[in-house]
Design an enzyme around this catalytic site. Structure first.
Site, mmCIF file in Angstrom:
data_model
loop_
_atom_site.group_PDB
_atom_site.id
_atom_site.type_symbol
_atom_site.label_atom_id
_atom_site.label_comp_id
_atom_site.label_asym_id
_atom_site.label_seq_id
_atom_site.Cartn_x
_atom_site.Cartn_y
_atom_site.Cartn_z
ATOM 1 N N LYS A 22 0.842 -1.201 0.000
ATOM 2 C CA LYS A 22 0.000 0.000 0.000
ATOM 3 C C LYS A 22 0.876 1.250 0.000
ATOM 4 C CE LYS A 22 -3.754 -0.465 2.519
ATOM 5 N NZ LYS A 22 -4.313 -0.689 3.866
ATOM 6 N N ARG A 91 -2.958 3.350 8.601
ATOM 7 C CA ARG A 91 -3.343 2.208 7.764
ATOM 8 C C ARG A 91 -2.243 1.158 7.720
ATOM 9 N NH1 ARG A 91 -4.623 4.761 2.036
ATOM 10 N NH2 ARG A 91 -5.947 2.909 1.872
ATOM 11 N N GLY A 100 -8.405 -7.345 4.688
ATOM 12 C CA GLY A 100 -9.210 -7.405 5.895
ATOM 13 C C GLY A 100 -8.526 -8.047 7.089
ATOM 14 N N MET A 102 -5.674 -7.021 8.702
ATOM 15 C CA MET A 102 -5.067 -6.133 9.685
ATOM 16 C C MET A 102 -5.854 -4.838 9.813
ATOM 17 S SD MET A 102 -1.113 -7.002 9.287
ATOM 18 C CE MET A 102 -1.189 -6.433 7.642
ATOM 19 N N ARG A 335 -3.434 -0.939 -6.648
ATOM 20 C CA ARG A 335 -2.520 -2.078 -6.775
ATOM 21 C C ARG A 335 -2.949 -2.872 -7.994
ATOM 22 N NH1 ARG A 335 -5.272 -4.854 -1.639
ATOM 23 N NH2 ARG A 335 -7.321 -4.795 -2.579
ATOM 24 N N HIS A 451 -6.330 -32.605 6.854
ATOM 25 C CA HIS A 451 -6.411 -33.980 6.373
ATOM 26 C C HIS A 451 -7.315 -34.066 5.144
ATOM 27 C CE1 HIS A 451 -8.134 -38.113 6.394
ATOM 28 N NE2 HIS A 451 -6.865 -38.424 6.612
ATOM 29 N N ARG A 574 1.342 -47.899 -19.211
ATOM 30 C CA ARG A 574 1.424 -49.018 -18.272
ATOM 31 C C ARG A 574 0.786 -50.219 -18.956
ATOM 32 N NH1 ARG A 574 -0.848 -44.751 -16.060
ATOM 33 N NH2 ARG A 574 0.234 -43.592 -14.431
ATOM 34 N N ARG A 629 6.026 -49.328 -20.655
ATOM 35 C CA ARG A 629 6.664 -49.924 -19.492
ATOM 36 C C ARG A 629 6.281 -51.390 -19.401
ATOM 37 N NH1 ARG A 629 5.059 -47.792 -13.656
ATOM 38 N NH2 ARG A 629 3.181 -48.988 -14.109
ATOM 39 N N GLU A 761 13.782 -44.957 -10.580
ATOM 40 C CA GLU A 761 12.794 -44.749 -9.522
ATOM 41 C C GLU A 761 13.247 -45.309 -8.187
ATOM 42 O OE1 GLU A 761 9.128 -46.692 -10.606
ATOM 43 O OE2 GLU A 761 10.175 -48.213 -11.744
ATOM 44 N N SER A 780 13.827 -42.514 -17.711
ATOM 45 C CA SER A 780 12.610 -41.790 -17.371
ATOM 46 C C SER A 780 12.477 -41.836 -15.857
ATOM 47 C CB SER A 780 11.404 -42.447 -18.043
ATOM 48 O OG SER A 780 10.232 -41.788 -17.644
ATOM 49 N N GLY A 782 10.812 -41.997 -12.618
ATOM 50 C CA GLY A 782 9.499 -42.313 -12.057
ATOM 51 C C GLY A 782 9.445 -41.626 -10.706
ATOM 52 N N ASN A 784 7.137 -40.684 -8.729
ATOM 53 C CA ASN A 784 6.251 -41.145 -7.647
ATOM 54 C C ASN A 784 6.976 -42.164 -6.777
ATOM 55 O OD1 ASN A 784 4.303 -39.575 -8.834
ATOM 56 N ND2 ASN A 784 3.179 -41.283 -9.728
ATOM 57 N N ASP A 785 7.471 -43.221 -7.432
ATOM 58 C CA ASP A 785 8.191 -44.233 -6.661
ATOM 59 C C ASP A 785 9.502 -43.678 -6.107
ATOM 60 O OD1 ASP A 785 6.781 -46.586 -6.277
ATOM 61 O OD2 ASP A 785 7.083 -47.233 -8.343
ATOM 62 N N CYS A 848 8.250 -39.335 -15.934
ATOM 63 C CA CYS A 848 6.853 -39.723 -15.966
ATOM 64 C C CYS A 848 6.463 -39.805 -14.514
ATOM 65 C CB CYS A 848 6.670 -41.061 -16.674
ATOM 66 S SG CYS A 848 7.567 -42.421 -15.920
ATOM 67 N N TYR A 868 11.992 -34.054 -21.704
ATOM 68 C CA TYR A 868 10.522 -33.971 -21.729
ATOM 69 C C TYR A 868 9.936 -34.289 -20.365
ATOM 70 C CZ TYR A 868 10.433 -39.107 -21.805
ATOM 71 O OH TYR A 868 10.598 -40.419 -21.481
HETATM 72 P P1 ADP Z 1 -7.689 -2.191 3.857
HETATM 73 O O1 ADP Z 1 -6.292 -2.574 3.600
HETATM 74 O O2 ADP Z 1 -8.436 -3.111 4.743
HETATM 75 O O3 ADP Z 1 -8.416 -1.843 2.577
HETATM 76 P P2 ADP Z 1 -7.299 0.631 4.213
HETATM 77 O O4 ADP Z 1 -6.053 1.099 4.890
HETATM 78 O O5 ADP Z 1 -7.295 0.721 2.745
HETATM 79 O O6 ADP Z 1 -7.624 -0.839 4.714
HETATM 80 O O7 ADP Z 1 -8.452 1.515 4.836
HETATM 81 C C1 ADP Z 1 -9.782 1.131 5.014
HETATM 82 C C2 ADP Z 1 -10.724 2.136 4.364
HETATM 83 O O8 ADP Z 1 -10.478 3.461 4.850
HETATM 84 C C3 ADP Z 1 -10.519 2.182 2.865
HETATM 85 O O9 ADP Z 1 -11.760 2.252 2.239
HETATM 86 C C4 ADP Z 1 -9.759 3.448 2.656
HETATM 87 O O10 ADP Z 1 -10.007 4.012 1.403
HETATM 88 C C5 ADP Z 1 -10.250 4.345 3.779
HETATM 89 N N1 ADP Z 1 -9.207 5.306 4.149
HETATM 90 C C6 ADP Z 1 -7.985 5.031 4.601
HETATM 91 N N2 ADP Z 1 -7.259 6.149 4.763
HETATM 92 C C7 ADP Z 1 -8.058 7.175 4.409
HETATM 93 C C8 ADP Z 1 -7.881 8.594 4.350
HETATM 94 N N3 ADP Z 1 -6.745 9.170 4.668
HETATM 95 N N4 ADP Z 1 -8.924 9.322 3.953
HETATM 96 C C9 ADP Z 1 -10.095 8.730 3.621
HETATM 97 N N5 ADP Z 1 -10.335 7.419 3.657
HETATM 98 C C10 ADP Z 1 -9.320 6.624 4.042
HETATM 99 MG MG MG Z 2 7.087 -47.093 -10.304
HETATM 100 MG MG MG Z 3 -7.796 -0.686 1.197
#
Ligand code: ADP
Ligand code: MG
Ligand code: MG
Length: 895
Positions: A22, A91, A100, A102, A335, A451, A574, A629, A761, A780, A782, A784-785, A848, A868
Site C-alpha cells: 500500500k 493504515r 481485511g 489487519m 494495486r 487432512h 502401463r 513400461r 525410480e 525416465s 518415475g 512417484n516411486d 513420468c 521432456y
Molecule cells: P484495507 O487494507 O483493509 O483496505 P485501508 O487502509 O485501505 O484498509 O483503509 C480502510 C478504508 O479506509 C478504505 O476504504 C480506505 O479508502 C479508507 N481510508 C484510509 N485512509 C483514508 C484517508 N486518509 N482518507 C479517507 N479514507 C481513508
Molecule cells: Mg514405479
Molecule cells: Mg484498502
C-alpha cells in the site's frame, strides 16, 4: 542508525519490501502527480523491530514527530487544533496484500475540542460528530481490542429510539450522543478514558497495527496463503479525505477492467456520504460507477482518466480506492488487481494485442494452475443459486450430491448408486473409505493442509474445507448456516472446489469451454473470447518452450485424447491393464505353470492379445514416440484375494466339493503374499524371476510396430524396464528384448527402430546412473516411486494418516507427491541426469509421474535440462504452458 519513516514523495512501487504494497503504491501515485492525500510510511523494518523487542525502536517517535510536523505544515492545519484540526488515518499494509486481516483507524486527531473546530471549519457539525464517533468506535475495537458488538448495540439502540434505520438519518445531536455513549463503553470496558491527546492516539494506533501482524486471523491467513511470517507490516499515516461531508462527498472502489471476466471497461461501486470502509461493509446499498457519472460528472471523468493512466503505468489491471470530498477527487489506494483465472487469460491477451505488454510478459501473467482451474467443469452462474456459505477452495471441481455426515453412510449410499457429499467438522484417517466413496468433501474446520484437503487433492476429489460459518452437527446429522438454514442428511447440495462456494440444491454443471476447445469441439473465435485467449497463449507457449510434453496413457482412447491436448508422444504406457479382466485367467495359469513349456503356452496365448493392444496404441500415436513400461506390479494383484479364496476353499472342503484348481491357486496366493509388496517381487525383478515374460511383451510391442510399418505408418516404440536398481538387471532383460527383436525381424521384413531404456525410480538407480546409462538408450524418472523410496513413505499410508500434521507443523511445506522435493528427490534427479549424460551425452531423459504436470516441478525439470515431461492427458496443456514459462524464467535468470 536505521531510518524508519519515509514521506510518500520519497518511495516508489519498487519499495514493497520496506514500505509494504500500500505504501509503495501510494508513493508511486504521489510521484505521478495523481491527487493523493499527503502522508508518510513507517517501514516494515520498524514493525519487525517492534515484534522482536516488544517495544518500538527508540528513534521512531522523534522521526514520526518530524513527519507529522511536515504534514501539518503542508496541510496548514495541526493535530488536535481546536479551530482547524488536521486528521489522519493510520493504515496497515504488508508486502503482500492480506485483505481485511489487519487494522486501519480513521479520523485520528479528533477529541472533545477539535471536534468543535472541525464542525466550525466545515460548517457541518453532523459531519464532525460522525467522524468523531467513528474514531472512538474504531479505536475501541481495533486499538483496544474491545468487543465491537457493544458499539454496534449502542448504535442500534439510538437508531431505534429515533425511529430511523440508516446511519445517515442520524443528526448531529444524535451522533454527539452516540459519541458520548461510545466513550463510556471504552471507559467501562478498558478501564481508561478515550485518549484526548492526538499524539497518544497516533502512537497507540501505530502499535496496534504492528501488533495486528500477529493477530490469529492474520497468522492463519499467512499460513494458508504461504506468506512468510517474518515480513511484518508497514504503517501508513495519511491526511484524511472526507467522503462523509454530505451529498457532494462519497467513497468508492473500482477496477480498470472486470476482475471476473477480464472484459474491458470500468467496474466499481460508489457510496455517497460515506467513509471508505462503509463501501465494502454493505451497510447501505452502493451505486454503480455509472451512477456516479450522473451525480458528479467532473469527478467521474477525472477518475476515469486516472484509472486509464494507472493501467498504462502499471501495464496491468488495477484496483483502486477513492474518496470524493466536496466534489474533489482523492485517490487512496491502488494495486495490480486480483482476478479470476478467466480474467487473467483475457487481460493478458488484450494487453498483448494493444501493444502494452510483450509475448513473454503475457506468458508471465498467467499460470498453469489458472489454466487447470479453467479446465474443471464448473457450475453455471446464470439462474438462481442459493449460496449457503463459502469455505476454502481445497481441491477443485464441481460436485453435486446428497449430504451425508459419516463415512459409513457415505459408503452405503454410494454403493446404492447415489452421489454423496461427505460433510464432517474435520476428517481423520478413519474417514478414508467415506472420502473414496464420496463425490465431494466438505469440512467446517481446517485449512488447505488439513487432512481432508490433502487426501482429497491426492485423490482428485472435489473438496471445500474450513467453511467455518457452518455449524456441523454429526449427531443430528445436519448443518446450520449463519442465517439458520438447515441441511439434513439426504438433502442435495452443490460444492465448488475452485471457489469454495457451497450451494443448496443441485446447481447445473457445464463442461469447461477450454476443454471443449482442446477437444476440438469449439473454435477460438470472437464468440469465445476466453477460448481465443487460451488459444493465443498456448500458441505462444508452444513456440517458446524447449521441453517436449508427453502424456501418460494406457489405452488408444487415452492416447488419442492426449494427442488432442497437445501431447507429443507417450511417456508412460502401463501394461498392467493388459493382464486384467478376462485375461486374469492367463496370469493364473502362468503362476500355476510348473514347466517352461507350460509357461510358454501361456505366453503364446497372451502374445496376440497384447500385440493387438499395441497396434491400436501406435495407430493413435502415429509418428510419435511411445514409451511402454513392461509389467510392473506384483503378480498377486492379478490373483484372487487371499481371504476370499481361503473362505471359498474352506467352504468347498466342508461340503466335499473341493475344486483342485482353487486349492492350488490358494497355495500360490499364499506363496506370493508379501509383507511389503511395494518393495517386493515387482518390476524388473518379475522379468528376471519369470523368464520369457518380458520377452513376450517386447515381442508383442515390436511385432505391432512392424505391422504399423508394413501398413505404411510409423511407430516409435521405446521399451522401458521398471524398478531397475543395478545395471546388471537391465542387461539381463536387454538380452530378452534382443531375442524378441530378432524374432520380430524374422516374421516381418521391415526395418524397425526401437529404444530400450529404464525408469529411474530407486535411489540406487540414480546413484549408479553412470553405469546404468551404458545399457540404456533413455532414462525416465518415475518420481512417484522415487519419492516413496527416497523418503521411505508409502504414499497411500502416509497421506491418509499423518501427512496433514506434517504440513501443519511446517515439517513439509507442500506434499512431496504434489511438488517435487528439490533438495532430496530433486538431488537424485540431478545426479541421475548428469551422471547418465556423462556416460552417454545424448541420453534422452524424461520424467513420468504426476510431477510432470505440476507447475513448480516442471520448472525444476527445465532447470535440470530434461528433454521432456510426461503427465496425465488432462495436465498436458498445463505442462505445455509451464514448460514455456520455466524456459523464460531461466533465460531471465541467465540474462
Ligand atoms: P484495507 O487494507 O483493509 O483496505 P485501508 O487502509 O485501505 O484498509 O483503509 C480502510 C478504508 O479506509 C478504505 O476504504 C480506505 O479508502 C479508507 N481510508 C484510509 N485512509 C483514508 C484517508 N486518509 N482518507 C479517507 N479514507 C481513508
Ligand atoms: Mg514405479
Ligand atoms: Mg484498502
Amino acid at each position: 542508525m536505521s531510518r524508519y519513516v519515509y514521506d510518500f514523495t520519497e518511495g516508489s512501487m519498487e519499495d514493497k519490501d520496506l514500505l509494504g504494497g500500500k505504501g509503495a503504491n501510494l508513493a508511486e501515485m504521489t510521484n505521478l502527480g495523481i491527487p493523493v492525500p499527503p502522508g508518510f510510511t513507517i517501514t516494515t523494518e520498524a514493525c519487525r523491530a517492534y515484534l522482536a523487542d516488544g517495544a518500538v525502536p527508540e528513534s521512531l517517535e522523534a522521526e514520526i514527530d518530524d513527519h507529522v510536523a511536515a504534514l501539518e505544515k503542508a496541510m496548514g492545519r495541526s493535530l488536535g487544533d481546536a479551530v482547524d484540526p488536521l486528521l489522519v488515518s493510520v493504515r496497515s499494509g504488508a508486502k503482500f496484500s492480506m485483505p481485511g486481516m489487519m487494522e486501519t483507524v480513521l479520523n485520528i486527531g479528533l477529541n472533545d475540542d477539535s471536534v468543535e473546530g472541525l464542525a466550525f471549519q466545515t460548517g457541518n457539525p453532523r459531519f464532525a460528530w460522525d467522524s468523531y464517533r467513528r474514531l472512538v468506535q474504531m479505536f475501541g475495537k481495533t486499538v483496544l481490542a474491545l468487543d465491537g458488538e457493544h458499539f454496534e448495540g449502542a448504535m442500534d439502540r439510538i437508531k431505534e429510539a429515533r425511529g430511523v434505520t440508516a446511519d445517515v438519518d442520524l443528526d448531529a445531536g444524535d451522533l454527539r450522543e452516540l459519541t458520548r455513549r461510545f466513550q463510556a463503553i471504552i471507559e467501562a470496558d478498558s478501564g481508561a478514558p478515550f485518549p484526548q491527546d492526538p499524539r497518544e492516539q497516533l502512537r497507540e494506533a501505530v502499535v496496534a497495527v504492528f501488533r495486528s501482524w500477529n493477530a490469529d486471523r492474520a497468522v492463519l491467513y499467512r499460513r494458508r496463503e504461504r506468506i512468510p511470517t517474518d515480513l511484518g507490516t508497514a504503517v501508513n499515516v495519511q491526511a484524511m479525505a472526507f467522503g462523509n461531508r454530505g451529498s457532494t462527498s462519497g467513497s468508492g472502489v473500482a477496477f480498470t477492467r472486470d476482475p471476473a471476466t477480464g472484459q474491458q471497461g470500468v467496474y466499481g461501486d460508489y457510496l455517497p456520504n460515506a467513509q471508505g470502509e462503509d463501501v465494502v461493509a454493505g451497510i447501505r446499498n452502493t451505486l454503480s460507477l455509472h451512477e456516479l457519472e450522473e451525480l458528479d460528472k467532473t469527478s467521474y471523468d477525472e477518475l476515469l482518466a486516472i484509472m486509464d493512466r494507472l493501467e498504462k503505468h502499471y501495464r496491468d489491471m488495477c484496483d483502486i480506492e477513492f474518496t470524493i470530498e466536496d466534489g474533489r477527487l482523492w485517490m487512496l489506494q491502488t494495486r495490480v488487481g486480483k482476478r479470476t483465472a478467466a480474467a487473467a487469460f483475457r487481460i493478458a491477451v488484450d494487453l498483448l494485442d494493444d501493444g502494452t505488454i510483450s509475448e513473454e510478459e503475457a506468458l508471465q501473467r498467467v499460470t498453469g494452475d489458472q489454466l487447470a482451474q479453467l479446465m474443471f467443469p464448473h457450475f453455471e452462474t446464470t439462474g438462481e443459486r442459493a449460496l449457503l456459505a463459502t469455505g476454502m477452495s481445497a481441491s477443485p471441481g464441481a460436485a453435486v450430491g446428497r449430504a451425508v455426515f459419516d463415512s459409513e453412510t457415505a459408503v452405503r449410499r454410494a454403493e446404492a448408486g447415489e452421489a454423496v457429499i461427505l460433510i464432517r467438522r474435520e476428517t481423520n484417517p478413519d474417514d478414508l473409505h467415506g472420502m473414496v466413496a464420496a463425490t465431494g468433501i466438505l469440512t467446517s474446520r481446517g485449512g488447505k493442509t488439513s487432512h481432508a484437503a490433502v487426501v482429497a487433492r491426492g485423490m482428485g476429489r472435489t473438496c471445500v474445507c474450513g467453511a467455518e460459518a457452518l455449524d456441523v452437527d454429526t449427531k443430528t446429522r445436519c448443518f446450520t448456516t449463519p442465517n439458520g438454514t438447515k441441511i439434513f442428511e439426504g438433502d442435495v447440495i452443490s460444492i465448488d472446489g475452485s471457489t469454495g462456494e457451497i450451494f443448496a440444491g443441485e446447481v447445473p454443471v457445464t463442461a469447461s469451454p477450454v476443454v471443449q476447445y482442446f477437444e476440438g469441439e469449439i473454435e477460438p473465435d470472437e464468440d469465445h473470447p476466453l477460448v481465443s485467449a487460451v488459444h493465443r497463449i498456448m500458441t505462444i507457449a508452444d513456440a517458446r518452450r524447449r521441453m517436449r510434453v508427453r502424456a501418460n496413457a494406457d489405452t488408444a482412447e487415452d492416447a488419442a485424447r492426449a494427442r488432442r491436448f497437445g501431447a507429443e508422444g507417450i511417456g508412460l504406457c502401463r501394461t498392467e491393464h493388459m493382464f486384467l479382466g478376462e485375461r486374469r485367467e492367463h496370469v493364473e495359469h502362468l503362476i500355476l505353470a510348473e514347466t517352461d513349456e507350460a509357461r510358454h503356452a501361456v505366453f503364446e496365448e497372451l502374445l496376440p492379445l497384447q500385440r493387438a493392444d499395441f497396434v491400436e496404441l501406435f495407430r493413435a500415436m502415429e509418428g510419435l514416440p511411445v514409451t511402454i513400461r513392461l509389467l510392473d506390479p506384483p503378480l498377486h494383484e492379478f490373483l484372487p484375494d487371499l481371504t476370499d479364496l481361503s473362505v471359498k476353499v474352506a467352504l468347498a472342503k466342508a461340503t466335499g466339493h473341493e475344486i483342485d484348481k482353487d486349492t492350488q491357486l490358494l497355495v500360490a496366493v499364499q506363496q506370493h503374499h508379501e509383507q511389503n509388496p511395494m518393495l517386493g517381487l515387482r518390476g524388473v525383478r518379475l522379468g528376471i524371476a519369470i523368464p520369457g515374460l518380458f520377452e513376450m511383451q517386447a515381442q508383442a510391442i515390436l511385432e505391432a510396430a512392424a505391422i504399423i510399418t508394413e501398413q505404411g505408418g510409423s511407430a516409435h516404440p521405446e521399451i522401458m524396464v521398471p524398478l531397475v536398481g543395478a545395471v546388471e538387471e537391465l542387461r539381463n532383460i536387454k538380452e530378452e528384448i534382443a531375442e524378441a527383436a530378432h524374432e520380430a525381424r524374422l516374421k516381418h521384413s521391415v526395418h524397425l527402430d526401437h529404444l530400450v531404456g529404464t525408469m529411474i525410480e530407486l535411489p540406487r538407480a540414480a546413484l549408479t546412473a553412470g553405469e546404468i546409462a551404458q545399457a540404456a538408450d533413455f532414462f525416465s524418472f518415475g518420481t512417484n516411486d522415487l519419492t516413496q523410496t527416497t523418503w521411505g513413505f508409502s504414499r497411500d499410508d502416509v497421506e491418509s494418516s499423518f501427512f496433514s500434521q506434517y504440513l501443519d507443523a511446517g515439517i513439509l511445506g507442500v506434499s512431496p507427491f504434489e511438488t517435487i522435493d528439490r533438495d532430496g528427490v530433486g538431488r537424485l534427479v540431478r545426479i541421475g541426469t548428469d551422471e547418465g549424460r556423462r556416460t552417454k551425452p545424448n541420453l534422452k531423459v524424461g520424467v513420468c509421474g504426476e510431477h510432470g504436470g505440476d507447475p513448480e516441478s516442471v520448472h525444476f525439470f527445465e532447470e535440470r535440462g530434461l528433454d521432456y515431461v510426461s503427465c496425465s492427458p488432462f495436465r498436458v496443456p498445463v505442462a505445455r504452458l509451464e514448460a514455456a514459462r520455466a524456459r523464460l524464467e531461466r533465460e531471465d535468470a541467465t540474462a
